[in-house]
Motif scaffolding. Structure first.
Motif: not given
Length: 140
Positions: A29-34, A79-92, A94-101
């Protein structure tokens, strides 16, 4: 039909075809985050195609930006730092959901996976709530 709609339709068809090919050729399956996560963390002999897949996304976006810069929307004032934090939250998330959009929304929904339907509804619902809160806080 507007030009933006045509580009969206073509892009959607390319994504759909590529996901079918990925399932047919690689049986995956083509899940980008995985794909990204496993390209970085897993050494199972499948690293090369995963890295090429990620490079393809970046190069593809660069090609579109070069030939059709009007399609690239540049956002200022974030804010660059908010973008990094947001990206980390998205990564977390997607891991919790076992996949991304891409995995759940494109591949899972096409297979009528209940887990993917719930995950996709959760993604979209959360995004709607965040946009609503953001628009109220920012006043836009």
């Amino acid at each position: 039909m507007s030009q933006g709609l045509v580009y969206g339709l073509i892009g959607g068809m390319i994504i759909g075809i590529s996901m079918v090919l990925m399932m047919q050729i690689l049986g995956r399956i083509g899940g980008v985050s995985g794909i990204l996560k496993n390209a970085v963390l897993v050494n199972d002999g499948n690293k090369a195609w995963r890295i090429l897949f990620i490079i393809g996304i970046i190069v593809g976006a660069a090609i579109v930006g070069y030939f059709k810069p009007e399609l690239v929307i540049q956002r200022e004032g974030f804010s660059k730092i908010l973008l990094v934090i947001s990206g980390l939250f998205v990564g977390i998330g997607t891991s919790m959901a076992n996949g991304c959009t891409s995995g759940h929304g494109v591949c899972g929904m096409a297979r009528f996976s209940r887990r993917s339907i719930v995950a996709t509804v959760t993604f979209i619902g959360t995004a709607m709530i965040v946009v609503l809160i953001q628009s109220k806080v920012a006043g836009s």
